[in-house]
Design a protein around this motif. Structure first.
Motif, PDB file in Angstrom:
ATOM      1  N   SER A   1     135.447 -48.922  76.526  1.00  0.00           N
ATOM      2  CA  SER A   1     136.152 -50.183  76.301  1.00  0.00           C
ATOM      3  C   SER A   1     135.403 -51.009  75.268  1.00  0.00           C
ATOM      4  CB  SER A   1     136.291 -50.972  77.610  1.00  0.00           C
ATOM      5  OG  SER A   1     135.015 -51.439  78.042  1.00  0.00           O
ATOM      6  N   HIS A   2     136.074 -52.068  74.811  1.00  0.00           N
ATOM      7  CA  HIS A   2     135.495 -52.964  73.811  1.00  0.00           C
ATOM      8  C   HIS A   2     135.633 -54.394  74.294  1.00  0.00           C
ATOM      9  CE1 HIS A   2     134.515 -54.797  69.962  1.00  0.00           C
ATOM     10  NE2 HIS A   2     135.646 -55.493  70.023  1.00  0.00           N
ATOM     11  N   HIS A   3     134.528 -55.147  74.220  1.00  0.00           N
ATOM     12  CA  HIS A   3     134.567 -56.576  74.565  1.00  0.00           C
ATOM     13  C   HIS A   3     134.913 -57.368  73.307  1.00  0.00           C
ATOM     14  CE1 HIS A   3     133.004 -55.757  78.508  1.00  0.00           C
ATOM     15  NE2 HIS A   3     131.916 -55.182  78.024  1.00  0.00           N
ATOM     16  N   SER A   4     135.931 -58.196  73.393  1.00  0.00           N
ATOM     17  CA  SER A   4     136.388 -58.937  72.218  1.00  0.00           C
ATOM     18  C   SER A   4     135.322 -59.886  71.679  1.00  0.00           C
ATOM     19  CB  SER A   4     137.656 -59.731  72.566  1.00  0.00           C
ATOM     20  OG  SER A   4     137.397 -60.634  73.630  1.00  0.00           O
ATOM     21  N   ALA A   5     134.344 -60.260  72.504  1.00  0.00           N
ATOM     22  CA  ALA A   5     133.289 -61.173  72.063  1.00  0.00           C
ATOM     23  C   ALA A   5     132.209 -60.470  71.245  1.00  0.00           C
ATOM     24  CB  ALA A   5     132.649 -61.852  73.275  1.00  0.00           C
ATOM     25  N   GLU A   6     132.259 -59.134  71.168  1.00  0.00           N
ATOM     26  CA  GLU A   6     131.249 -58.391  70.420  1.00  0.00           C
ATOM     27  C   GLU A   6     131.307 -58.762  68.934  1.00  0.00           C
ATOM     28  OE1 GLU A   6     128.950 -56.518  71.511  1.00  0.00           O
ATOM     29  OE2 GLU A   6     129.561 -55.599  73.396  1.00  0.00           O
ATOM     30  N   VAL A   7     130.128 -59.000  68.357  1.00  0.00           N
ATOM     31  CA  VAL A   7     130.061 -59.322  66.935  1.00  0.00           C
ATOM     32  C   VAL A   7     130.408 -58.102  66.097  1.00  0.00           C
ATOM     33  CG1 VAL A   7     128.539 -60.082  65.059  1.00  0.00           C
ATOM     34  CG2 VAL A   7     128.344 -61.125  67.337  1.00  0.00           C
ATOM     35  N   ARG A   8     129.909 -56.945  66.507  1.00  0.00           N
ATOM     36  CA  ARG A   8     130.158 -55.719  65.754  1.00  0.00           C
ATOM     37  C   ARG A   8     131.161 -54.852  66.522  1.00  0.00           C
ATOM     38  NH1 ARG A   8     123.922 -55.299  64.053  1.00  0.00           N
ATOM     39  NH2 ARG A   8     123.696 -54.091  65.958  1.00  0.00           N
ATOM     40  N   ARG A   9     131.612 -53.772  65.891  1.00  0.00           N
ATOM     41  CA  ARG A   9     132.684 -52.944  66.433  1.00  0.00           C
ATOM     42  C   ARG A   9     132.138 -51.913  67.415  1.00  0.00           C
ATOM     43  NH1 ARG A   9     137.298 -54.603  66.845  1.00  0.00           N
ATOM     44  NH2 ARG A   9     138.322 -52.605  66.416  1.00  0.00           N
ATOM     45  N   ALA A  10     131.517 -52.406  68.486  1.00  0.00           N
ATOM     46  CA  ALA A  10     130.891 -51.531  69.482  1.00  0.00           C
ATOM     47  C   ALA A  10     131.908 -51.032  70.501  1.00  0.00           C
ATOM     48  CB  ALA A  10     129.778 -52.273  70.197  1.00  0.00           C
ATOM     49  N   LEU A  11     131.566 -49.907  71.128  1.00  0.00           N
ATOM     50  CA  LEU A  11     132.282 -49.430  72.311  1.00  0.00           C
ATOM     51  C   LEU A  11     131.262 -49.176  73.411  1.00  0.00           C
ATOM     52  CD1 LEU A  11     134.912 -46.917  70.833  1.00  0.00           C
ATOM     53  CD2 LEU A  11     135.385 -49.129  71.922  1.00  0.00           C
ATOM     54  N   ASP A  12     131.641 -49.492  74.647  1.00  0.00           N
ATOM     55  CA  ASP A  12     130.809 -49.235  75.824  1.00  0.00           C
ATOM     56  C   ASP A  12     131.384 -48.037  76.574  1.00  0.00           C
ATOM     57  OD1 ASP A  12     129.172 -51.407  75.269  1.00  0.00           O
ATOM     58  OD2 ASP A  12     130.394 -52.787  76.450  1.00  0.00           O
ATOM     59  N   PHE A  13     130.496 -47.092  76.932  1.00  0.00           N
ATOM     60  CA  PHE A  13     130.922 -45.855  77.591  1.00  0.00           C
ATOM     61  C   PHE A  13     130.343 -45.769  78.996  1.00  0.00           C
ATOM     62  CE2 PHE A  13     131.319 -44.929  73.121  1.00  0.00           C
ATOM     63  CZ  PHE A  13     132.380 -44.049  73.013  1.00  0.00           C
ATOM     64  N   VAL A  14     131.173 -45.355  79.978  1.00  0.00           N
ATOM     65  CA  VAL A  14     130.719 -45.026  81.327  1.00  0.00           C
ATOM     66  C   VAL A  14     131.377 -43.705  81.740  1.00  0.00           C
ATOM     67  CG1 VAL A  14     130.343 -47.433  82.030  1.00  0.00           C
ATOM     68  CG2 VAL A  14     132.563 -46.349  82.455  1.00  0.00           C
ATOM     69  N   ARG A  15     130.729 -42.992  82.659  1.00  0.00           N
ATOM     70  CA  ARG A  15     131.252 -41.682  83.061  1.00  0.00           C
ATOM     71  C   ARG A  15     132.539 -41.811  83.873  1.00  0.00           C
ATOM     72  NH1 ARG A  15     126.862 -37.058  84.427  1.00  0.00           N
ATOM     73  NH2 ARG A  15     128.827 -35.884  84.303  1.00  0.00           N
ATOM     74  N   ALA A  16     133.418 -40.833  83.674  1.00  0.00           N
ATOM     75  CA  ALA A  16     134.700 -40.826  84.384  1.00  0.00           C
ATOM     76  C   ALA A  16     135.017 -39.437  84.913  1.00  0.00           C
ATOM     77  CB  ALA A  16     135.812 -41.302  83.454  1.00  0.00           C
ATOM     78  N   ASP A  17     133.963 -38.612  85.100  1.00  0.00           N
ATOM     79  CA  ASP A  17     134.174 -37.236  85.563  1.00  0.00           C
ATOM     80  C   ASP A  17     133.526 -36.977  86.919  1.00  0.00           C
ATOM     81  OD1 ASP A  17     131.514 -37.345  84.856  1.00  0.00           O
ATOM     82  OD2 ASP A  17     131.621 -35.803  83.311  1.00  0.00           O
ATOM     83  N   GLY A  18     133.193 -38.056  87.626  1.00  0.00           N
ATOM     84  CA  GLY A  18     132.562 -37.919  88.931  1.00  0.00           C
ATOM     85  C   GLY A  18     131.047 -37.919  88.888  1.00  0.00           C
ATOM     86  N   GLY A  19     130.460 -37.830  87.705  1.00  0.00           N
ATOM     87  CA  GLY A  19     129.014 -37.866  87.560  1.00  0.00           C
ATOM     88  C   GLY A  19     128.488 -39.294  87.564  1.00  0.00           C
ATOM     89  N   THR A  20     127.176 -39.420  87.666  1.00  0.00           N
ATOM     90  CA  THR A  20     126.534 -40.728  87.684  1.00  0.00           C
ATOM     91  C   THR A  20     126.176 -41.156  86.269  1.00  0.00           C
ATOM     92  OG1 THR A  20     125.607 -40.275  89.865  1.00  0.00           O
ATOM     93  CG2 THR A  20     124.608 -42.068  88.612  1.00  0.00           C
ATOM     94  N   THR A  21     126.577 -42.358  85.908  1.00  0.00           N
ATOM     95  CA  THR A  21     126.291 -42.861  84.559  1.00  0.00           C
ATOM     96  C   THR A  21     124.792 -43.062  84.364  1.00  0.00           C
ATOM     97  OG1 THR A  21     128.455 -43.949  84.426  1.00  0.00           O
ATOM     98  CG2 THR A  21     126.741 -44.716  82.927  1.00  0.00           C
ATOM     99  N   ALA A  22     124.154 -43.770  85.307  1.00  0.00           N
ATOM    100  CA  ALA A  22     122.728 -44.079  85.184  1.00  0.00           C
ATOM    101  C   ALA A  22     121.904 -42.790  85.161  1.00  0.00           C
ATOM    102  CB  ALA A  22     122.275 -44.965  86.342  1.00  0.00           C
ATOM    103  N   GLY A  23     121.024 -42.690  84.180  1.00  0.00           N
ATOM    104  CA  GLY A  23     120.141 -41.533  84.082  1.00  0.00           C
ATOM    105  C   GLY A  23     120.684 -40.379  83.273  1.00  0.00           C
ATOM    106  N   THR A  24     121.961 -40.440  82.881  1.00  0.00           N
ATOM    107  CA  THR A  24     122.529 -39.376  82.046  1.00  0.00           C
ATOM    108  C   THR A  24     121.884 -39.407  80.665  1.00  0.00           C
ATOM    109  OG1 THR A  24     124.655 -39.385  83.195  1.00  0.00           O
ATOM    110  CG2 THR A  24     124.648 -38.530  80.960  1.00  0.00           C
TER     111      THR A  24
END
Length: 263
Positions: free
Chosen positions: A49-72
């Motif tokens: 997803s993208h936060h509209s308040a971001e100064v630059r054209r960033a995207l934030d990624f989180v896992r969606a396959d059942g795995g744990t995001t933290a530590g990947t």
């Protein structure tokens, strides 16, 4: 008059050449973007997803396959020179990879670094682990692509990604570090022997005189090697040298290289 005309035409031709040269140089100096890949391991499916308040054209990624995001593992999306940074009230632990030609990628909020500052990294090489350091409400990869310091709309494998306002509207499965073409790394040390197999008794195929950029096709366990205080029994098969070297001589902190298949 004929000689004078010839001189004048020659002068005009020289001036025309001098005028045109900078334009040609400017065109030649503009490099196309690398073929960026997802900043996480092969086969994993993440949402972004993208936060509209971001100064630059960033995207934030989180896992969606059942795995744990933290530590990947967080992977370099293209080859380049990595630099480590820290910003307590913002990006936290983050890495910038300079790909040359004005192109850089940024990876924010890392839990830990996996590469030394100033080290060259190959596409698919682990540069850190996913975390939530700095100004972050949860583990994720904040990812940016910049050209000459200006944030660009993110493209993966040459295709532009969408910019949804929340997660679970768009997904991306990674093919970064899947093997096939191999992983790009750099060796260290001099006189490193490349052997026909992953054993110290195997014939020497060639010798690497000094640090060398190599493509690792696959890796496997073999004889245990000790050097410079390290011990490792994993060996890398080198595509272009036609043999194996101990992973000790690959410039990467992991004993078993991330994103490289087992032979």
């Amino acid at each position: 008059m004929g000689r004078l005309l010839a001189v004048l035409l020659g002068t005009l031709a020289v001036l025309a050449g001098l005028t045109a040269a900078p334009a040609r140089a400017e065109t030649a100096g503009t490099l196309a973007a690398p073929t960026f890949k997802a900043p996480y391991p092969c086969g994993q499916r993440w949402t972004y997803s993208h936060h509209s308040a971001e100064v630059r054209r960033a995207l934030d990624f989180v896992r969606a396959d059942g795995g744990t995001t933290a530590g990947t593992p967080v992977l370099a999306s293209a080859a380049g020179t990595a630099t480590r940074h820290y910003q307590a009230g913002g990006a936290g632990n983050y890495v910038v990879v300079d790909h040359g030609g004005g192109w850089k990628t940024y990876y924010f909020h890392l839990a830990a670094f996996s590469v030394a500052s100033g080290a060259w990294v190959g596409q698919g090489q682990q540069i850190g682990t996913t975390g939530s350091t700095g100004n972050s409400s949860g583990a994720h990869i904040h990812y940016e692509q910049l050209y000459n310091g200006v944030g660009q709309n993110i493209r993966i494998n040459g295709s532009a990604l969408s910019y949804p306002g929340s997660y679970h509207q768009a997904y991306l499965t990674s093919d970064n570090g899947c093997g096939g073409g191999g992983g790009s790394f750099t060796t260290w040390g001099s006189g490193v022997r490349v052997r026909a197999d992953a054993y110290l008794s195997s014939p020497v195929v060639t010798t690497l005189a000094g640090p060398t950029a190599v493509t690792v096709v696959c890796q496997k366990q073999g004889d245990t090697v000790s050097a410079e205080g390290y011990t490792n029994n994993w060996w890398s098969k080198l595509r272009d040298q036609g043999g194996f070297i101990s992973n000790i001589y690959i410039d990467h902190p992991a004993a078993q290289l991330p994103g490289v298949p087992v032979c």
